[in-house]
Scaffold this active site. Structure first.
Site, PDB file in Angstrom:
ATOM      1  N   THR A 133      88.576   2.422  22.021  1.00 39.95           N
ATOM      2  CA  THR A 133      89.771   2.853  22.751  1.00 39.95           C
ATOM      3  C   THR A 133      89.986   4.364  22.645  1.00 39.95           C
ATOM      4  O   THR A 133      89.545   4.992  21.664  1.00 39.95           O
ATOM      5  CB  THR A 133      90.996   2.114  22.157  1.00 39.95           C
ATOM      6  N   ASP A 134      90.736   4.915  23.613  1.00 41.07           N
ATOM      7  CA  ASP A 134      91.108   6.340  23.543  1.00 41.07           C
ATOM      8  C   ASP A 134      92.177   6.587  22.469  1.00 41.07           C
ATOM      9  O   ASP A 134      92.443   7.733  22.121  1.00 41.07           O
ATOM     10  CB  ASP A 134      91.592   6.842  24.917  1.00 41.07           C
ATOM     11  N   GLU A 135      92.766   5.490  21.939  1.00 42.27           N
ATOM     12  CA  GLU A 135      93.866   5.681  20.984  1.00 42.27           C
ATOM     13  C   GLU A 135      93.385   6.296  19.673  1.00 42.27           C
ATOM     14  O   GLU A 135      94.186   6.804  18.888  1.00 42.27           O
ATOM     15  CB  GLU A 135      94.605   4.359  20.745  1.00 42.27           C
ATOM     16  N   TYR A 159      96.622   0.019  14.422  1.00 38.91           N
ATOM     17  CA  TYR A 159      95.579  -0.418  15.364  1.00 38.91           C
ATOM     18  C   TYR A 159      94.583   0.706  15.614  1.00 38.91           C
ATOM     19  O   TYR A 159      93.366   0.535  15.477  1.00 38.91           O
ATOM     20  CB  TYR A 159      96.218  -0.876  16.685  1.00 38.91           C
ATOM     21  N   LYS A 163      90.554   0.961  14.655  1.00 44.57           N
ATOM     22  CA  LYS A 163      89.485   1.145  15.647  1.00 44.57           C
ATOM     23  C   LYS A 163      88.704   2.437  15.327  1.00 44.57           C
ATOM     24  O   LYS A 163      87.480   2.480  15.472  1.00 44.57           O
ATOM     25  CB  LYS A 163      90.061   1.225  17.063  1.00 44.57           C
TER      26      LYS A 163
END
Ligand code: NAD
Ligand code: TYD
Length: 352
Positions: A133-135, A159, A163
């Site tokens: 993810t870009d998060e 989260y 990741k």
């Protein structure tokens, strides 16, 4: 040859498998633990296919994963398996560490054990694609340049941190053991089979159920939305032609503030299934307390994958969100099955 998809009963994984079976003749094995987010109804379209097999199990079970890899002569693994909801990670981070960090490490160990015993040609051709993810990059200021692959990791939620840890592990297995890995960091997906805890399906469901439409804080947080089928196409490109050890950012070139996403969904619903009192669904909008550590903006610079692999998003936000709203209106049974929890009772009975 066969590919192994992990977490294929979730939102993106199920879209990926359905598209894969449509566009390739290669069989797929789907390994999924069937947590609350796993729903085999997403894969009803595979029921008659002799190129699809399902195994219920976790990526942390390395013996099981090793057996699946050997028995099927797997040539690539696509890892979607994860805990994926930021709000749940705020309430209880441990499942995120168990699956996203420890689980990924066990998956990597199982894959490494299998890959290291392949003949030379098989070892060279093998790929592990880790879907991220870009998060992991944290939050962007308004006006700042979008995330490139070189942007430092600054995850702000449990989260995102879990990741980021999994991405580091994947990278380390390439550097240390030479495992031919690929990583993608994608922006917010939307489309069919999206679990209604996430913004877009939650707003559609709440609107039609006459409930409040919760907008966190001022609703000016920006996400870069991508239609899930575009993400799946990017994953197929990366699997096919990505350079081992590289990461590729994937985004929809569709930055939108949350409040505008919610208002767009309301206006689509107004035109397709108007409220009986004639008022707009936006009258159900409710500003609620902000999410702790809420990232203000994500935006992806996807020029690397566009330049190197010739991928680009094909579906505009206007077209994709209209298709998505129509899908939810056309599939009330899927929504009812998920929101009532009926899919869980079936899983418990089937796998008792
Ligand atoms: P999801 O929550 O809908 O699905 C996750 C799936 O993984 C479920 O089927 C679940 O049963 C399964 N799973 C959970 N723990 C498992 C375990 N230990 N072993 C095997 N299976 C397990 O998630 P999603 O939205 O489809 O996201 C898939 C992947 O893509 C995740 O890794 C997520 O971080 C990443 N991603 C998601 C988005 C997005 O917008 N949804 C964007 C970028 C990247
Ligand atoms: P979400 O779909 O949970 O994805 P993510 O947190 O991974 O970006 O949320 C998208 C955006 O919508 C995010 O800024 C949080 C916001 N949001 C709301 O305003 N209300 C809600 O009820 C939810 C679930 C999210």
């Amino acid at each position: 040859m066969t590919i192994l998809v992990t977490g294929g009963a979730g939102f993106i994984g199920s879209n990926f498998i359905l598209d894969w079976l449509d566009s390739s003749s290669e069989p797929v094995v789907n390994l999924d633990k069937l947590t609350y987010a796993g729903n085999l109804a997403n894969l009803a379209g595979c029921a008659g296919s002799n190129r699809y097999a399902f195994v219920r199990g976790g990526i942390e079970d390395d013996a099981r994963v090793g057996e699946i890899l050997r028995r099927n002569g797997v040539r690539a693994v696509v890892n979607f398996a994860a805990e994926s909801h930021v709000d749940r990670s705020i309430h209880g981070p441990s499942a995120f560490i168990e699956t996203n960090v420890v689980g990924t490490m066990h998956l990597l160990e199982a894959v490494r054990g299998y890959w290291s015993k392949l003949p030379n040609a098989g070892r060279e051709a093998f790929r592990l694609l880790h879907v991220s993810t870009d998060e992991v990059y944290g939050s962007l200021q308004p006006g700042a340049a979008p995330f490139t692959e070189e942007h430092p990791f600054r995850p702000n939620s449990p989260y995102a941190a879990s990741k980021a840890a999994s991405d580091h592990l994947v990278r380390a297995y390439h550097e240390t053991y030479g495992l031919p890995v690929l990583t993608t960091n994608c922006s917010n997906n939307y489309g069919p089979y999206h679990f209604p805890e996430k913004l877009i399906p939650l707003i559609i469901h709440n609107a039609l159920s006459g409930k409040a439409l919760p907008v966190y804080g001022d609703g000016q947080q920006v996400r870069d939305w991508i239609y899930v089928k575009d993400h799946c196409a990017a994953l197929r490109c990366v699997l096919e032609a990505g350079r081992p050890g590289e990461t590729y950012n994937v985004g929809g070139r569709s930055e939108m503030a949350n409040i505008d996403v919610v208002l767009t969904v309301c206006s689509l619903l107004d035109s397709r299934r108007a409220r009986t009192d004639g008022r707009s669904y936006d009258s159900q909008l409710a500003h609620v307390a902000d999410r702790p550590g809420h990232d203000r903006r994500y935006a992806i610079d996807a020029s690397k994958i566009e330049r190197e692999l010739g991928w680009g998003p094909a579906v505009s936000f206007a077209a994709g969100i209209a298709k998505t709203v129509d899908w939810y209106l056309d599939n009330p049974d899927w929504v009812a099955n998920v929101t009532s929890g009926a899919y869980r009772s079936w899983i418990e009975k089937q796998y008792a």
